[in-house]
Design a protein around this motif. Structure first.
Motif, PDB file in Angstrom:
ATOM      1  N   ARG A  21     -13.477   5.689   1.696  1.00  0.00           N
ATOM      2  CA  ARG A  21     -13.819   4.595   2.602  1.00  0.00           C
ATOM      3  C   ARG A  21     -12.901   4.660   3.818  1.00  0.00           C
ATOM      4  O   ARG A  21     -11.682   4.796   3.681  1.00  0.00           O
ATOM      5  CB  ARG A  21     -13.586   3.216   1.953  1.00  0.00           C
ATOM      6  N   LEU A  36     -21.916   1.928   6.993  1.00  0.00           N
ATOM      7  CA  LEU A  36     -22.310   0.573   6.598  1.00  0.00           C
ATOM      8  C   LEU A  36     -21.899  -0.416   7.688  1.00  0.00           C
ATOM      9  O   LEU A  36     -20.879  -0.232   8.345  1.00  0.00           O
ATOM     10  CB  LEU A  36     -21.631   0.204   5.271  1.00  0.00           C
ATOM     11  N   PRO A  37     -22.710  -1.476   7.918  1.00  0.00           N
ATOM     12  CA  PRO A  37     -23.793  -1.949   7.065  1.00  0.00           C
ATOM     13  C   PRO A  37     -25.168  -1.355   7.338  1.00  0.00           C
ATOM     14  O   PRO A  37     -26.130  -1.692   6.658  1.00  0.00           O
ATOM     15  CB  PRO A  37     -23.817  -3.450   7.363  1.00  0.00           C
ATOM     16  N   VAL A  74     -22.661  -4.747   0.424  1.00  0.00           N
ATOM     17  CA  VAL A  74     -22.864  -5.381   1.727  1.00  0.00           C
ATOM     18  C   VAL A  74     -23.477  -6.751   1.474  1.00  0.00           C
ATOM     19  O   VAL A  74     -24.472  -6.865   0.764  1.00  0.00           O
ATOM     20  CB  VAL A  74     -23.789  -4.538   2.622  1.00  0.00           C
ATOM     21  N   PRO A  93     -19.746  -4.990   5.037  1.00  0.00           N
ATOM     22  CA  PRO A  93     -19.348  -4.205   3.869  1.00  0.00           C
ATOM     23  C   PRO A  93     -17.977  -4.674   3.382  1.00  0.00           C
ATOM     24  O   PRO A  93     -17.103  -5.015   4.185  1.00  0.00           O
ATOM     25  CB  PRO A  93     -19.285  -2.771   4.400  1.00  0.00           C
TER      26      PRO A  93
END
Length: 635
Positions: free
Chosen positions: A250, A284-285, A336, A408
């Motif tokens: 991430r 994301l999102p 999310v 997210p």
């Protein structure tokens, strides 16, 4: 060998030694830790002692310290080490820590950043700030006093903020004669409380920050203690990076790096996991997918980047990605959602107003968010869940939060970077709370916006008009309702489709359950705003007449509308004039103390700073005011 050659060789050896030292120092691990506890437990003294014993004080600083110690009344030749850390004049005068003081020091084995956090309850918010990035907490207890309220409060916050390493430093052992029974009693009392809040492991050390017992080496004054001294423990504790490395990849995008047309990269710090060129990723999102083309750093392209490193990633596909979005492993995406249950630590002098819109900053993303009425407040002494309607300064509670769009996230206990957030007041820009996300609410996944075939554009075209909200705000008695009623009649004669929402009328039905506290006033305007939004979707011109005393709520309603649809009309009437028009006798009752929370008397009215229209009712009639408003609406 000549003297000059010898000098050159010596200089080269010194330079080589310096380079070797700097290289070794660069690769030392870093430990961030905090000292916390109750007032006068000796936190600043302990840090000063660590700085002194690790040789991190220059000679001029030491001379100044010795001089300051004599002026502060320290006995004999002793040094008051707290003066190294307590930098604010107010702190020195009162002998307490107010702000968070950060200090850097290093030993042969490790580098450290230590935060000296305040002990007073009124500065709990500062303690939260210092603890938010810490790997370890040193909780000090005065051996003479034992476990106190602030000991429990800070321990609860340490556990809440996810600090996994805890050291219980029982300080001032010299003042109790290094008595083992006293130490054992305190440790047993603390263990019982710690286990009740989820702290299952901690290391207890008997110390004297003033005398130096068990700080850098084991003390002869505590032969009954066979554990480590504090500094060796700090040097050896493992900084938990393995958990972050083992987690899925991430990275929050902090900056879109576009130096020229041939390069577009996404810069940020990797929050967890690792990444290589060719790895499949998801943004994301939005959910768009691609793969890593390059990993760019200051040293050049990389074959691997891991948690804690700041890099720039380029993708193989041109997809939309901007600051605040999160790049994740394609096969292990984050959740999310736009609704969460969270723990809040309230940090502002003004209490939480449920329903008010705040800025929510999570990582590099900032969104608008509202907080529902808290589910409960936590009594940190008893861990009891207390019923409450708001949160005051330093209160800790659990509440649901709704954001204006999906974001997210990860639960805080899994990732502090992706689950921790702050709330910011939209008007003052003050940080009002720190929060930790527990989970997304189930209804966030179950409730979806139902698309309809007939949209707001079609509704408006059928009525041959542009939707709008004419928001009349001002004191009670300013003439809002009178002007609003005239505006609607004039628009009706022009065959415009309108609806008038009046403050008194909605309290007979939609908002009859609300009172006039600040929180109820916020909720009153939130509901009216939602109704006005639905009416503009239906193509109507909505006219409202509400005191709406707070700028935050007026801006919240503006944010609900399409750009240009919200017209704020400030019906500007001086308080003394409004009182003369008081046909209901409300001002008289408020002056007599019979009517609480009355705007202009004992509840504030925040004047609009940049309204679309300002109506001075001392200079124009209601008819003239209505004409001015209509001219603004229909040029």
């Amino acid at each position: 060998m000549t003297l000059q050659e010898s000098t050159y060789k010596t200089d080269a050896l010194i330079a080589e030694d310096i380079d070797a030292y700097l290289e070794a120092h660069q690769h030392k691990t870093m430990l961030r830790f905090i000292t916390c506890g109750s007032v006068d437990d000796g936190k600043s003294t302990l840090i000063g002692r660590l700085l002194y014993d690790s040789k991190m004080i220059f000679e001029d600083q030491l001379a100044a310290l010795e001089s300051d110690s004599k002026r502060s009344g320290t006995q004999g030749e002793e040094i008051d080490f707290a003066l190294l850390v307590d930098g604010l004049a107010a702190e020195r005068e009162q002998g307490i820590t107010i702000d968070v003081a950060y200090r850097f020091f290093a030993t042969e084995k490790r580098k450290f950043i230590v935060a000296d956090t305040p002990g007073h309850e009124q500065y709990t918010r500062n303690m939260v700030t210092g603890a938010s990035t810490a790997d370890l907490a040193v909780i000090l207890i005065d051996a003479r006093k034992g476990v106190l309220v602030q000991t429990r409060r800070h321990s609860y916050l340490v556990q809440l903020l996810g600090i996994r390493h805890v050291v219980l430093a029982v300080n001032k052992m010299d003042l109790v004669g290094y008595d083992q029974a006293t130490f054992d009693r305190i440790v047993a009392e603390y263990r019982a409380f710690a286990e009740s809040i989820g702290i299952t492991e901690f290391t207890a050390i008997p110390i004297s920050g003033f005398k130096g017992d068990n700080i850098t080496t084991s003390s002869e004054n505590t032969p009954w203690y066979d554990g480590p001294a504090l500094l060796p423990l700090l040097e050896s504790v493992e900084v938990e990076q393995s958990r972050e490395l083992a987690s899925p990849f991430r990275m929050q995008v902090q900056w879109v790096n576009r130096p020229n047309l041939d390069f577009r990269g996404f810069a940020g710090m990797i929050a967890s996991g690792q990444v290589r060129p060719g790895d499949a990723v998801r943004v994301l999102p939005s959910g768009k997918t691609s793969s890593i083309a390059r990993i760019v750093s200051l040293e050049g392209d990389r074959d691997l980047a891991v948690a804690g490193e700041s890099v720039t990633l380029t993708l193989n596909d041109e997809i939309d990605c901007s600051r605040g979005q999160v790049i994740v492993a394609a096969q292990s995406p984050l959740e999310v959602a736009d609704q969460f249950e969270s723990t809040l630590v309230w940090m502002d002098e003004h209490a939480l107003l449920p329903g008010r819109a705040y800025w929510l900053k999570i990582g590099t993303q900032t969104v608008s968010a509202t907080v529902a009425e808290p589910k409960y407040e936590v009594n940190v002494n008893t861990l009891e869940h207390l019923a409450c309607k708001t949160l005051d300064l330093n209160a800790i509670g659990v509440a649901n939060i709704t954001t204006d769009r999906e974001i997210p996230f990860a639960p805080y206990e899994e990732n502090r970077d992706l689950g921790g957030f702050i709330l910011i007041d939209k008007i003052t820009n003050h940080t009002v709370a720190a929060g930790m996300i527990h989970f997304a609410l189930r209804r966030a996944q179950n409730i979806h916006w139902q698309a309809t075939d007939i949209g707001r554009e079609h509704h408006a075209s059928m009525k041959h008009q542009k939707p709008a909200v004419l928001w009349l705000t001002g004191l009670s008695g300013s003439g809002k309702s009178t002007i609003a009623n005239i505006v609607e009649k004039k628009l009706a004669r022009m065959n415009r489709h309108t609806f008038l929402l009046d403050g008194d009328n909605v309290r007979h039905g939609l908002n009859k359950d609300l009172g006039f506290t600040e929180a109820d006033r916020v909720e009153n305007i939130r509901r009216v705003g939602e109704v006005a939004k639905l009416m503009t979707d239906a193509g109507l011109i909505v006219i409202t007449a509400f005191i709406s005393p707070f700028r935050s709520e007026r801006e919240m309603v503006r944010g609900m509308m399409q750009p240009g649809e919200f017209v704020e009309v400030f019906v500007d009437t001086p308080l003394e004039v409004a009182e003369t028009r008081d046909v209901k006798g409300l001002y008289a009752k408020a002056r007599a103390g019979q009517l609480k929370n009355f705007t202009g008397i004992d509840s504030p009215y925040e004047h609009p700073e940049a309204p679309e229209l300002r109506i001075d009712t001392t200079e124009m009639s209601p008819e003239e005011a209505a004409d001015l408003i209509i001219a603004r609406l229909i040029p």
